[in-house]
Design a protein around this motif. Structure first.
Motif, PDB file in Angstrom:
ATOM      1  N   THR A  49       4.779  -0.691  -9.469  1.00  0.00           N
ATOM      2  CA  THR A  49       3.903  -1.590  -8.710  1.00  0.00           C
ATOM      3  C   THR A  49       2.879  -0.860  -7.859  1.00  0.00           C
ATOM      4  OG1 THR A  49       5.485  -1.729  -6.871  1.00  0.00           O
ATOM      5  CG2 THR A  49       5.647  -3.417  -8.602  1.00  0.00           C
ATOM      6  N   TYR A  50       3.098   0.398  -7.567  1.00  0.00           N
ATOM      7  CA  TYR A  50       2.202   1.127  -6.673  1.00  0.00           C
ATOM      8  C   TYR A  50       0.777   1.117  -7.231  1.00  0.00           C
ATOM      9  CZ  TYR A  50       0.473   4.584  -3.413  1.00  0.00           C
ATOM     10  OH  TYR A  50      -0.239   5.211  -2.427  1.00  0.00           O
ATOM     11  N   GLY A  51      -0.150   0.681  -6.391  1.00  0.00           N
ATOM     12  CA  GLY A  51      -1.545   0.626  -6.801  1.00  0.00           C
ATOM     13  C   GLY A  51      -1.964  -0.712  -7.389  1.00  0.00           C
ATOM     14  N   PHE A  52      -1.012  -1.609  -7.644  1.00  0.00           N
ATOM     15  CA  PHE A  52      -1.319  -2.876  -8.301  1.00  0.00           C
ATOM     16  C   PHE A  52      -0.805  -4.097  -7.540  1.00  0.00           C
ATOM     17  CE2 PHE A  52      -0.922   0.333 -11.633  1.00  0.00           C
ATOM     18  CZ  PHE A  52      -2.123   0.175 -12.297  1.00  0.00           C
ATOM     19  N   TYR A  53       0.047  -3.886  -6.563  1.00  0.00           N
ATOM     20  CA  TYR A  53       0.679  -4.984  -5.838  1.00  0.00           C
ATOM     21  C   TYR A  53       0.352  -4.863  -4.353  1.00  0.00           C
ATOM     22  CZ  TYR A  53       3.368  -6.760  -9.749  1.00  0.00           C
ATOM     23  OH  TYR A  53       3.730  -7.339 -10.940  1.00  0.00           O
ATOM     24  N   MET A  54       0.405  -5.999  -3.670  1.00  0.00           N
ATOM     25  CA  MET A  54       0.081  -6.028  -2.245  1.00  0.00           C
ATOM     26  C   MET A  54       1.171  -6.759  -1.475  1.00  0.00           C
ATOM     27  SD  MET A  54      -3.987  -6.901  -2.343  1.00  0.00           S
ATOM     28  CE  MET A  54      -4.108  -7.028  -0.590  1.00  0.00           C
ATOM     29  N   SER A  55       1.295  -6.408  -0.191  1.00  0.00           N
ATOM     30  CA  SER A  55       2.165  -7.108   0.738  1.00  0.00           C
ATOM     31  C   SER A  55       1.313  -7.646   1.871  1.00  0.00           C
ATOM     32  CB  SER A  55       3.221  -6.161   1.317  1.00  0.00           C
ATOM     33  OG  SER A  55       4.106  -5.740   0.322  1.00  0.00           O
ATOM     34  N   ARG A  56       1.135  -8.953   1.913  1.00  0.00           N
ATOM     35  CA  ARG A  56       0.376  -9.611   2.983  1.00  0.00           C
ATOM     36  C   ARG A  56      -0.904  -8.863   3.342  1.00  0.00           C
ATOM     37  NH1 ARG A  56       3.336 -13.831   4.795  1.00  0.00           N
ATOM     38  NH2 ARG A  56       5.571 -13.611   4.609  1.00  0.00           N
ATOM     39  N   ASP A  57      -1.767  -8.737   2.363  1.00  0.00           N
ATOM     40  CA  ASP A  57      -3.068  -8.084   2.526  1.00  0.00           C
ATOM     41  C   ASP A  57      -2.973  -6.605   2.895  1.00  0.00           C
ATOM     42  OD1 ASP A  57      -4.427 -10.414   1.857  1.00  0.00           O
ATOM     43  OD2 ASP A  57      -4.429 -11.109   3.935  1.00  0.00           O
ATOM     44  N   GLN A  58      -1.836  -6.023   2.711  1.00  0.00           N
ATOM     45  CA  GLN A  58      -1.659  -4.590   2.924  1.00  0.00           C
ATOM     46  C   GLN A  58      -1.620  -3.926   1.559  1.00  0.00           C
ATOM     47  OE1 GLN A  58      -1.314  -2.945   5.916  1.00  0.00           O
ATOM     48  NE2 GLN A  58      -1.663  -4.865   6.999  1.00  0.00           N
TER      49      GLN A  58
ATOM     50  N   CYS B 295      -3.198  10.522 -14.111  1.00  0.00           N
ATOM     51  CA  CYS B 295      -3.226  10.550 -12.649  1.00  0.00           C
ATOM     52  C   CYS B 295      -1.789  10.632 -12.152  1.00  0.00           C
ATOM     53  CB  CYS B 295      -3.907   9.303 -12.076  1.00  0.00           C
ATOM     54  SG  CYS B 295      -4.019   9.356 -10.263  1.00  0.00           S
ATOM     55  N   ASP B 296      -1.501  11.656 -11.391  1.00  0.00           N
ATOM     56  CA  ASP B 296      -0.157  11.823 -10.835  1.00  0.00           C
ATOM     57  C   ASP B 296      -0.213  12.031  -9.320  1.00  0.00           C
ATOM     58  OD1 ASP B 296      -1.165  14.386 -10.632  1.00  0.00           O
ATOM     59  OD2 ASP B 296       0.387  15.323 -11.847  1.00  0.00           O
ATOM     60  N   HIS B 297      -1.317  11.601  -8.722  1.00  0.00           N
ATOM     61  CA  HIS B 297      -1.507  11.824  -7.290  1.00  0.00           C
ATOM     62  C   HIS B 297      -0.363  11.223  -6.464  1.00  0.00           C
ATOM     63  CE1 HIS B 297      -3.665  12.640  -3.593  1.00  0.00           C
ATOM     64  NE2 HIS B 297      -3.359  11.408  -3.210  1.00  0.00           N
TER      65      HIS B 297
ATOM     66  N   GLU C  58     -11.142   4.019  -1.998  1.00  0.00           N
ATOM     67  CA  GLU C  58     -12.544   4.419  -2.171  1.00  0.00           C
ATOM     68  C   GLU C  58     -13.184   3.714  -3.368  1.00  0.00           C
ATOM     69  OE1 GLU C  58     -12.178   8.666  -2.426  1.00  0.00           O
ATOM     70  OE2 GLU C  58     -11.595   8.838  -0.320  1.00  0.00           O
ATOM     71  N   LEU C  59     -12.446   3.582  -4.450  1.00  0.00           N
ATOM     72  CA  LEU C  59     -12.983   2.909  -5.633  1.00  0.00           C
ATOM     73  C   LEU C  59     -13.190   1.419  -5.390  1.00  0.00           C
ATOM     74  CD1 LEU C  59     -10.982   4.866  -8.318  1.00  0.00           C
ATOM     75  CD2 LEU C  59     -13.480   4.831  -8.066  1.00  0.00           C
ATOM     76  N   LEU C  60     -12.299   0.802  -4.628  1.00  0.00           N
ATOM     77  CA  LEU C  60     -12.477  -0.612  -4.295  1.00  0.00           C
ATOM     78  C   LEU C  60     -13.701  -0.817  -3.410  1.00  0.00           C
ATOM     79  CD1 LEU C  60      -8.791  -1.749  -3.703  1.00  0.00           C
ATOM     80  CD2 LEU C  60     -10.268  -2.295  -5.652  1.00  0.00           C
ATOM     81  N   GLU C  61     -13.945   0.126  -2.508  1.00  0.00           N
ATOM     82  CA  GLU C  61     -15.150   0.042  -1.684  1.00  0.00           C
ATOM     83  C   GLU C  61     -16.401   0.123  -2.560  1.00  0.00           C
ATOM     84  OE1 GLU C  61     -14.793   3.097   1.304  1.00  0.00           O
ATOM     85  OE2 GLU C  61     -13.119   2.074   2.278  1.00  0.00           O
ATOM     86  N   LYS C  62     -16.336   0.907  -3.592  1.00  0.00           N
ATOM     87  CA  LYS C  62     -17.480   1.088  -4.490  1.00  0.00           C
ATOM     88  C   LYS C  62     -17.641  -0.086  -5.475  1.00  0.00           C
ATOM     89  CE  LYS C  62     -19.295   4.287  -7.955  1.00  0.00           C
ATOM     90  NZ  LYS C  62     -19.058   5.539  -8.676  1.00  0.00           N
TER      91      LYS C  62
ATOM     92  N   ALA D 112      -9.334  -3.800 -17.843  1.00  0.00           N
ATOM     93  CA  ALA D 112     -10.643  -4.330 -17.462  1.00  0.00           C
ATOM     94  C   ALA D 112     -11.460  -3.389 -16.571  1.00  0.00           C
ATOM     95  CB  ALA D 112     -10.468  -5.672 -16.745  1.00  0.00           C
ATOM     96  N   HIS D 113     -10.823  -2.340 -16.075  1.00  0.00           N
ATOM     97  CA  HIS D 113     -11.494  -1.449 -15.125  1.00  0.00           C
ATOM     98  C   HIS D 113     -11.303   0.008 -15.542  1.00  0.00           C
ATOM     99  CE1 HIS D 113     -10.521  -5.187 -13.005  1.00  0.00           C
ATOM    100  NE2 HIS D 113     -11.712  -5.035 -12.456  1.00  0.00           N
ATOM    101  N   ALA D 114     -12.244   0.523 -16.289  1.00  0.00           N
ATOM    102  CA  ALA D 114     -12.149   1.910 -16.758  1.00  0.00           C
ATOM    103  C   ALA D 114     -12.060   2.881 -15.588  1.00  0.00           C
ATOM    104  CB  ALA D 114     -13.347   2.243 -17.637  1.00  0.00           C
ATOM    105  N   TRP D 115     -12.538   2.487 -14.432  1.00  0.00           N
ATOM    106  CA  TRP D 115     -12.535   3.355 -13.253  1.00  0.00           C
ATOM    107  C   TRP D 115     -11.191   3.373 -12.521  1.00  0.00           C
ATOM    108  CZ3 TRP D 115     -11.489   0.267  -9.087  1.00  0.00           C
ATOM    109  CH2 TRP D 115     -11.857  -1.088  -9.159  1.00  0.00           C
ATOM    110  N   TRP D 116     -10.274   2.493 -12.920  1.00  0.00           N
ATOM    111  CA  TRP D 116      -8.985   2.409 -12.212  1.00  0.00           C
ATOM    112  C   TRP D 116      -8.195   3.693 -12.432  1.00  0.00           C
ATOM    113  CZ3 TRP D 116      -8.149  -1.365  -8.872  1.00  0.00           C
ATOM    114  CH2 TRP D 116      -6.898  -1.442  -8.288  1.00  0.00           C
ATOM    115  N   PRO D 117      -7.757   4.362 -11.373  1.00  0.00           N
ATOM    116  CA  PRO D 117      -7.123   5.677 -11.543  1.00  0.00           C
ATOM    117  C   PRO D 117      -5.673   5.643 -12.018  1.00  0.00           C
ATOM    118  CG  PRO D 117      -7.177   5.097  -9.223  1.00  0.00           C
ATOM    119  CD  PRO D 117      -7.929   4.016  -9.964  1.00  0.00           C
TER     120      PRO D 117
END
Length: 175
Positions: free
Chosen positions: A113-122, A39-41, A131-135, A29-34
């Motif tokens: 899970t990296y980049g797709f999962y969260m731990s208590r709003d972290q 992406c191997d950052h 940066e992309l989420l801010e945009k 759903a998000h073509a901008w998702w890295p």
């Protein structure tokens, strides 16, 4: 090293499938998702050696054993070279030329899970995602629950060690 039982394999693969089912709609759903092929950052900038459980290690070891002998030797040399160094680490399974994971189908939960999962709003993500989420915002993103996945995996598979420590326990002879 004991191979996975069919029940262990099914349980782990079902867990990984559930993660993939959570991740796929985000990238679709998000073509901008890295976080996708190319992406191997995160692989090149690990904050710590990958933590994996015994069950994941056995599965990862299968992927490692399927590599050509030259690739296995290179991964082992990278692991040995990383011991005692400081972060950031580059994952020893990363094919540095292509940017692809050599054991992609067998990669551990931390990578899935990296980049797709969260731990208590972290957020569990890199500066690119922040940066992309801010945009773009994240109003329509359904984040996965990192703590629940870690708890599930811990119940299934016992000890968690770094890949460096697991390699220390692994057979040195190529099986």
């Amino acid at each position: 090293m004991e191979p996975l039982t069919e029940a262990q394999r099914k349980t782990l693969e079902d867990l990984y499938r559930r993660i993939d089912e959570r991740v796929s709609p985000i990238t679709a759903a998000h073509a901008w998702w890295p976080c996708r092929k190319g992406c191997d950052h995160c692989c090149r900038h690990l904050a710590a050696p990958l933590p994996v459980t015994r069950l994941e290690w056995t599965y990862l070891w299968e992927g490692f054993q399927a590599l050509p002998p030259e690739a296995r030797a290179e991964v082992r040399a990278r692991v040995a070279g990383l011991k005692g160094t400081q972060r950031p680490y580059t994952c020893p399974f990363l094919d540095r030329e292509s940017g692809g994971c050599r054991v992609y189908a067998h990669r551990p939960m931390a990578c899935r899970t990296y980049g797709f999962y969260m731990s208590r709003d972290q957020g569990n993500w890199c500066h690119f995602i922040r940066e992309l989420l801010e945009k773009h915002g994240d109003g329509d993103i359904l984040w996965g629950n990192q703590e629940a996945m870690e708890d599930t995996l811990a119940r299934l598979s016992g000890d968690t060690l770094s890949i460096f420590d697991w390699f220390d326990t692994a057979p040195t002879e190529e099986c």
